[in-house]
Design a protein around this motif. Structure first.
Motif, mmCIF file in Angstrom:
data_model
loop_
_atom_site.group_PDB
_atom_site.id
_atom_site.type_symbol
_atom_site.label_atom_id
_atom_site.label_comp_id
_atom_site.label_asym_id
_atom_site.label_seq_id
_atom_site.Cartn_x
_atom_site.Cartn_y
_atom_site.Cartn_z
ATOM 1 N N HIS A 270 -25.353 35.749 -21.005
ATOM 2 C CA HIS A 270 -25.640 35.239 -19.663
ATOM 3 C C HIS A 270 -24.368 34.614 -19.101
ATOM 4 O O HIS A 270 -23.786 33.717 -19.699
ATOM 5 C CB HIS A 270 -26.762 34.194 -19.733
ATOM 6 N N PHE A 271 -23.952 35.096 -17.929
ATOM 7 C CA PHE A 271 -22.695 34.630 -17.331
ATOM 8 C C PHE A 271 -22.910 33.599 -16.227
ATOM 9 O O PHE A 271 -21.952 33.149 -15.608
ATOM 10 C CB PHE A 271 -21.919 35.826 -16.763
ATOM 11 N N GLY A 272 -24.162 33.234 -15.969
ATOM 12 C CA GLY A 272 -24.478 32.318 -14.888
ATOM 13 C C GLY A 272 -25.327 33.013 -13.836
ATOM 14 O O GLY A 272 -25.318 34.243 -13.719
ATOM 15 N N GLY A 273 -26.092 32.229 -13.068
ATOM 16 C CA GLY A 273 -26.940 32.803 -12.031
ATOM 17 C C GLY A 273 -27.876 33.844 -12.604
ATOM 18 O O GLY A 273 -28.551 33.620 -13.606
ATOM 19 N N ASN A 274 -27.902 35.007 -11.986
ATOM 20 C CA ASN A 274 -28.734 36.122 -12.458
ATOM 21 C C ASN A 274 -27.912 37.228 -13.100
ATOM 22 O O ASN A 274 -28.370 38.367 -13.193
ATOM 23 C CB ASN A 274 -29.538 36.702 -11.293
ATOM 24 N N LEU A 275 -26.710 36.910 -13.550
ATOM 25 C CA LEU A 275 -25.830 37.928 -14.122
ATOM 26 C C LEU A 275 -25.930 37.923 -15.641
ATOM 27 O O LEU A 275 -25.541 36.952 -16.305
ATOM 28 C CB LEU A 275 -24.382 37.686 -13.693
ATOM 29 N N TYR A 276 -26.442 39.032 -16.171
ATOM 30 C CA TYR A 276 -26.578 39.222 -17.609
ATOM 31 C C TYR A 276 -25.814 40.477 -18.035
ATOM 32 O O TYR A 276 -25.583 41.397 -17.240
ATOM 33 C CB TYR A 276 -28.059 39.363 -18.000
ATOM 34 N N GLU A 277 -25.495 40.490 -19.317
ATOM 35 C CA GLU A 277 -24.682 41.568 -19.869
ATOM 36 C C GLU A 277 -25.315 42.941 -19.682
ATOM 37 O O GLU A 277 -24.609 43.927 -19.434
ATOM 38 C CB GLU A 277 -24.443 41.296 -21.356
ATOM 39 N N ALA A 278 -26.637 43.033 -19.779
ATOM 40 C CA ALA A 278 -27.301 44.338 -19.660
ATOM 41 C C ALA A 278 -26.995 44.992 -18.321
ATOM 42 O O ALA A 278 -26.760 46.198 -18.244
ATOM 43 C CB ALA A 278 -28.811 44.179 -19.843
ATOM 44 N N GLU A 279 -26.996 44.206 -17.250
ATOM 45 C CA GLU A 279 -26.699 44.766 -15.932
ATOM 46 C C GLU A 279 -25.242 45.190 -15.838
ATOM 47 O O GLU A 279 -24.922 46.246 -15.282
ATOM 48 C CB GLU A 279 -27.018 43.752 -14.835
ATOM 49 N N VAL A 280 -24.349 44.385 -16.397
ATOM 50 C CA VAL A 280 -22.924 44.721 -16.355
ATOM 51 C C VAL A 280 -22.681 46.068 -17.029
ATOM 52 O O VAL A 280 -21.987 46.937 -16.492
ATOM 53 C CB VAL A 280 -22.089 43.623 -17.039
ATOM 54 N N ARG A 281 -23.263 46.249 -18.198
ATOM 55 C CA ARG A 281 -23.043 47.501 -18.926
ATOM 56 C C ARG A 281 -23.636 48.692 -18.170
ATOM 57 O O ARG A 281 -23.064 49.789 -18.168
ATOM 58 C CB ARG A 281 -23.603 47.390 -20.338
ATOM 59 N N TYR A 282 -24.757 48.470 -17.508
ATOM 60 C CA TYR A 282 -25.338 49.547 -16.690
ATOM 61 C C TYR A 282 -24.381 49.920 -15.548
ATOM 62 O O TYR A 282 -24.152 51.104 -15.272
ATOM 63 C CB TYR A 282 -26.686 49.096 -16.121
ATOM 64 N N LEU A 283 -23.810 48.916 -14.883
ATOM 65 C CA LEU A 283 -22.917 49.176 -13.751
ATOM 66 C C LEU A 283 -21.645 49.879 -14.197
ATOM 67 O O LEU A 283 -21.111 50.728 -13.480
ATOM 68 C CB LEU A 283 -22.587 47.867 -13.038
ATOM 69 N N VAL A 284 -21.150 49.547 -15.379
ATOM 70 C CA VAL A 284 -19.965 50.219 -15.911
ATOM 71 C C VAL A 284 -20.298 51.658 -16.296
ATOM 72 O O VAL A 284 -19.550 52.595 -15.991
ATOM 73 C CB VAL A 284 -19.409 49.447 -17.115
#
Length: 503
Positions: free
Chosen positions: A447-461
């Motif tokens: 969890h990077f803060g707010g609503n930003l989680y690693e799962a979403e980051v990896r999906y976007l990449v």
């Protein structure tokens, strides 16, 4: 590296027009490469007023056809992308110092009726001294009107069109500049260069579409032996982001002393987006920023109408974009048409389609008509298809977002409401691909803060060409507005370390 096969279409420019054309063409069965020198939507297409609208003020310049077509497209886009496009009500307080009330009423009547409105509620008159929409306004504004238009996440609209293009077979190349092209042996020979690796690639294409936006002339200048008869006029539009200072979900549209209209829209829940300006621009599109005089102008327009007075200290962020408008010779930048114009150079039967002008609302229609202009070169291409085809994430039955939201709540009861809203509004029906098998917040990774989680980051990449922390925080999402500076810096450090090899 040289491609041995000849593709049908090379699209230059990863803004809304380029992404829309790539998706449309790929869905017709054409082989397509889309190249963008920066990130998708890094230019004008992420720096708009974020509206899907007919353009109420264009009626004043007798742009009736443009307004009608935009209003028709508004309905189409609402149906096909209900997760990133949704209705918004706009309150227009009437000032006797500006346009007369009868003229405003006439304009709103036309706006309600010329576009075949079906889904949105019509205009109503307001008593601002009694109706709650008048509460934040100065007491002298006692009369007003309320009408409908739509909000859009502009950068995601671009990205989702690119995703749709790729899913239909197109190749999408970000951070890949168009170096030049020449006609050779009945096709284009074009050179592309990856800005991150320096690697060059030569491709053969039967046709090129120049969707360079503010860089349209620069693309033409790098194509050997081509001419065009059109001119593009660059107009700068700036916006500011401030804390939201009124109750309710409605937006406001106010008139400034110079007759320009300013939008004051709810933004990302607890913020407001205010814009825009219209200023002739002759610099490099890459260098555009909102200057202090524009920020002062926008603040003054708001303060003319509202009880709460905004100051420079309230401005959380500003951004500016360059609109590539077709030069129709009008002196006033606000009067320059927002319509689009095609220019086809078919020397030796090898076509180049240049696009001048356009606006986000009509991008799908622009793409469709652009393909019509190329049909004689590709007689076997498929028929029109995008009118009734949802964008990725928009595969929601009956485009009923409220019912979809309830399904998200039922499927993910462990997820905080703010996170469900974020996933629903950004990813729509593809939320399941991000969440995967997770049954708790821990399952979404770091969890990077707010609503930003690693799962979403990896999906976007993995699925949306996010190559930098900025791609993730600003163009694929708006997490940047909800993270502290320390959180942003920490995420950027993690991202750079995690994807250092890929970079």
């Amino acid at each position: 590296m040289t491609d041995t096969n000849t593709i049908d279409l090379l699209v230059v420019g990863g803004g809304i027009n380029g992404a829309g054309i790539a998706r449309d063409a790929a869905g017709r069965g054409l082989s397509v490469i889309l190249c963008e020198k920066d990130d998708l939507a890094e230019g004008t297409s992420s720096r708009s007023g974020k509206l899907v609208h007919g353009g109420l003020r264009y009626l004043e310049y007798y742009e009736f056809r443009l307004v009608r077509e935009a209003l028709i497209e508004r309905e189409v886009l609402m149906k096909n992308a209900p997760h990133i496009i949704w209705p918004m009500r706009f309150v227009l307080p009437h000032s006797p110092d500006d346009r007369p009330a009868w003229l405003v009423r006439l304009g709103l009547f036309l706006y309600d009726h010329i576009g075949g409105r079906k889904k949105l509620p019509g205009t109503r008159s307001l008593d601002l001294s009694r109706d709650p929409e008048g509460a934040p306004l100065l007491d002298k504004y006692t009369r007003g009107f309320e009408y409908s238009d739509c909000w859009v996440d502009d950068a995601r609209l671009v990205v989702l069109n690119a995703v749709g293009a790729q899913e239909r077979g197109a190749e999408v190349l970000t951070r890949t500049a168009f170096v030049g092209a020449r006609r050779e042996s009945g096709a284009w020979t074009a050179e592309l260069r990856n800005s991150r690796t320096g690697q060059t690639r030569t491709v053969r294409a039967r046709a090129i579409v120049n969707a360079g936006g503010p860089w349209v002339q620069g693309v033409i200048d790098h194509i050997a032996g081509t001419e065009h008869r059109r001119k593009v006029r660059l107009v700068k539009g700036s916006h500011i982001v401030v804390p939201k200072f009124w109750e309710g979900a409605n937006a406001y549209l106010v008139q400034n002393h110079d007759k320009r209209v300013i939008f004051i829209n709810p933004y990302e829940g607890d913020k407001a987006l205010i814009g825009t300006t219209d200023i002739p621009y002759d610099g490099r599109a890459e260098d555009v920023t909102a200057d202090e005089s524009e920020i002062d102008y926008l603040l003054a327009a708001v303060n003319r109408y509202f009880k709460e007075k905004l100051t420079r200290a309230d401005v959380l962020r500003s951004f500016s974009g360059v609109r590539p408008l077709f030069d129709d010779g009008k002196g006033n930048p606000s009067a320059v048409t927002r319509d689009y114009v095609f220019d086809v150079d078919d020397t030796d039967g090898v076509p180049l389609l240049n696009i001048f002008g356009g606006k986000i609302t009509t991008y799908r229609e622009l793409a469709e008509r652009g393909m019509h202009r190329l049909k004689r070169f590709f007689p076997a291409m498929g028929p029109d298809w995008t009118h009734d085809s949802p964008l990725p994430g928009g595969e929601i039955p009956d485009a009923d977002y409220e019912a979809f939201r309830e399904r998200l709540k039922a499927n993910y009861p462990w997820m905080p409401g703010s996170l469900r809203r974020h996933y629903g509004r950004v990813h729509g029906s593809r939320t399941a691909e991000i969440v995967g098998t997770a049954t708790s917040l821990e399952g979404l990774g770091r969890h990077f803060g707010g609503n930003l989680y690693e799962a979403e980051v990896r999906y976007l990449v993995d699925h949306e060409w996010a190559l930098t922390a900025e791609d993730v925080m600003w163009r694929r999402t708006k997490h940047r507005l909800h993270l502290s500076e320390a959180d942003q810096a920490a995420f950027a450090r993690w991202f750079e370390a995690e994807y250092a090899v890929a970079a």
